[in-house]
Design an enzyme around this catalytic site. Structure first.
Site, mmCIF file in Angstrom:
data_model
loop_
_atom_site.group_PDB
_atom_site.id
_atom_site.type_symbol
_atom_site.label_atom_id
_atom_site.label_comp_id
_atom_site.label_asym_id
_atom_site.label_seq_id
_atom_site.Cartn_x
_atom_site.Cartn_y
_atom_site.Cartn_z
ATOM 1 N N SER A 20 -2.169 4.468 3.675
ATOM 2 C CA SER A 20 -3.239 3.739 2.996
ATOM 3 C C SER A 20 -4.008 2.834 3.943
ATOM 4 O O SER A 20 -5.107 2.380 3.622
ATOM 5 C CB SER A 20 -2.653 2.895 1.864
ATOM 6 O OG SER A 20 -1.745 1.926 2.385
ATOM 7 N N HIS A 43 1.795 3.290 16.399
ATOM 8 C CA HIS A 43 1.814 1.858 16.076
ATOM 9 C C HIS A 43 1.835 1.017 17.347
ATOM 10 O O HIS A 43 1.108 0.038 17.472
ATOM 11 C CB HIS A 43 3.046 1.529 15.228
ATOM 12 C CG HIS A 43 2.885 1.850 13.775
ATOM 13 N ND1 HIS A 43 2.936 0.895 12.803
ATOM 14 C CD2 HIS A 43 2.658 3.029 13.139
ATOM 15 C CE1 HIS A 43 2.763 1.471 11.610
ATOM 16 N NE2 HIS A 43 2.590 2.764 11.804
ATOM 17 N N GLY A 68 0.830 -1.197 0.000
ATOM 18 C CA GLY A 68 0.000 0.000 0.000
ATOM 19 C C GLY A 68 0.860 1.240 0.000
ATOM 20 O O GLY A 68 2.066 1.188 0.292
ATOM 21 N N THR A 100 11.432 -2.608 11.605
ATOM 22 C CA THR A 100 12.684 -2.462 10.865
ATOM 23 C C THR A 100 13.152 -1.014 10.762
ATOM 24 O O THR A 100 14.161 -0.729 10.131
ATOM 25 C CB THR A 100 12.528 -3.022 9.441
ATOM 26 O OG1 THR A 100 11.475 -2.296 8.773
ATOM 27 C CG2 THR A 100 12.191 -4.502 9.472
ATOM 28 N N GLU A 158 13.315 -4.719 17.421
ATOM 29 C CA GLU A 158 13.740 -3.763 16.398
ATOM 30 C C GLU A 158 14.983 -4.311 15.716
ATOM 31 O O GLU A 158 16.069 -4.312 16.297
ATOM 32 C CB GLU A 158 14.008 -2.398 17.019
ATOM 33 C CG GLU A 158 12.767 -1.750 17.609
ATOM 34 C CD GLU A 158 13.051 -0.395 18.215
ATOM 35 O OE1 GLU A 158 14.250 -0.017 18.289
ATOM 36 O OE2 GLU A 158 12.093 0.291 18.617
#
Length: 399
Positions: free
Chosen positions: A233, A271, A229, A254, A283
């Site tokens: 989006s 998030h 996307g 990442t 991470e």
């Protein structure tokens, strides 16, 4: 046991009265749903709802044999008048077990958000779980539950309830998970079916009769999925939604921390806040070892930032370094990643940007990144059972 779903909708039904939303406007025919009510073997009624007698008649069933009516909603009495001939509805206290003359045993389960859940064991030994709208079982212990043959619950509103049940083995691979209490939070029709299938669940029309313990061919949860996307989006939301009904997800970020970048920190916080509390986060851009290990599902967000890190590592931004070995080194990193996806035994959902449809970048390095991301997406998608493109928050299944 035979279970007839006289209604499968949210307490207000679908469509909701006087609601102008698009989901309610499209809820016609089989997508129209009365408030959830379940008839078990013609003798036990779970939840009394308006028009339940007419719903039974439409389904070819009669309520004359009902000997027990149980309430699950978080209130003390029926919301509607009790039809003539039905016994007075009651609620079984949490933890208590009720044995009917028909041989059915019903145990009341405590919920974390009000209401009462019911575990029904039939005379044939088959086990049915029915949970109230917006509720998840409280006090579950690992290894302390046998698997249910069928589970009726609010998959859309409380996906974490399904995750909890899976975590303790109460819902297993052979459990038929059927969504009830469906409202206008999910558009009806194909989109609703797609979202439920991604959670290993299904929905059926009102009036459907199911046999507990009989195998139903529900689409398998895709083991490897790529979600593409553009910016904002909804691709990350779509990826997270696919795993929110599963416990112990490992979220692989990442992007790193980018110390001092407050705008990036705000993005990361958004998030993090919407992830289920049971998920763990790591991470790293070192994805190949994670793919090689056994473990819980991986959610990789995102491949676009993985590629940036990989291009940094091989000096891909410098034309000289790119021509003298950087391109070859990057191809090898992509090959190792896609090989890892091909051979992994874990469930993987990966997110990536689809950037090839916009303005051509003004710099050679920008065009190089665009081209390499397109190649990476195509190579990764080739190893996935399902590929989804998200546009304006709408998911289009490409494979």
């Amino acid at each position: 046991m035979e279970v007839t779903l006289l209604g499968t909708g949210a307490p207000a039904g679908l469509p909701r009265p006087d609601c102008p939303c698009a989901a309610c406007a499209r809820a016609v025919g089989e997508d129209a749903r009365a408030a959830a009510s379940v008839l078990v073997d013609g003798t036990l009624l779970l939840d009394l709802t308006p028009g339940v007698a007419f719903a039974a008649a439409r389904a070819g069933r009669s309520l004359t044999g009902v000997r027990q009516v149980l309430l699950s909603h978080p209130h003390d009495g029926p919301a509607v008048e009790v039809p003539a001939g039905l016994p007075q509805p009651v609620r079984v206290p949490d933890g208590r077990e009720l044995t009917l003359l028909t041989g059915h045993r019903v145990r009341a389960l405590a919920m974390d958000a009000g209401g009462t859940g019911y575990a029904v064991t039939g005379p044939d030994g088959q086990r049915l779980l029915y949970l109230p709208p917006g509720g998840a079982p409280a006090g579950l212990e690992n290894g302390g539950s046998e698997s249910y043959d069928m589970a009726l619950l609010d998959v859309v509103g409380r996906p974490d309830a399904l995750a909890r049940l899976r975590a303790v083995g109460a819902v297993g691979p052979a459990t038929d998970v059927v969504a009830v209490h469906l409202g206008h939070d999910v558009p009806p029709g194909p989109e609703s079916r797609r979202r439920l299938a991604a959670a290993g669940a299904r929905a059926v029309p009102d009036g459907t009769t199911l046999t507990v313990g009989v195998y139903e061919e529900v689409p398998d949860v895709p083991r490897r999925t790529l979600v593409l996307g553009g910016a904002r989006s909804g691709k990350s939301v779509e990826a997270e939604r696919r795993l929110e009904s599963f416990p112990d997800v490992l979220y692989v970020a990442t992007g790193g921390t980018r110390g001092g970048d407050t705008e990036w920190a705000a993005r990361v916080a958004v998030h993090r806040d919407r992830r289920p509390g049971s998920w763990r986060t790591t991470e790293t851009c070192d994805l190949v070892p994670l793919l090689a290990q056994d473990g819980p599902p991986l959610l990789v967000d995102c491949l676009s930032l993985w590629l940036t890190d990989a291009m940094d590592a091989v000096g891909a931004w410098d034309d000289t370094e790119w021509a003298s070995g950087g391109e070859k080194a990057l191809r090898e990193r992509v090959r190792e990643l896609t090989q890892g996806v091909r051979s992994t035994r874990r469930t993987v959902v990966a997110v990536s940007n689809e950037v090839g449809s916009g303005i051509v970048p003004a710099t050679a390095s920008g065009r190089r990144y665009r081209d390499e991301l397109g190649r990476l997406n195509a190579a990764f998608a080739a190893e996935c059972e399902q590929v989804v493109l998200v546009v304006a928050g709408q998911a289009l299944v490409l494979r």
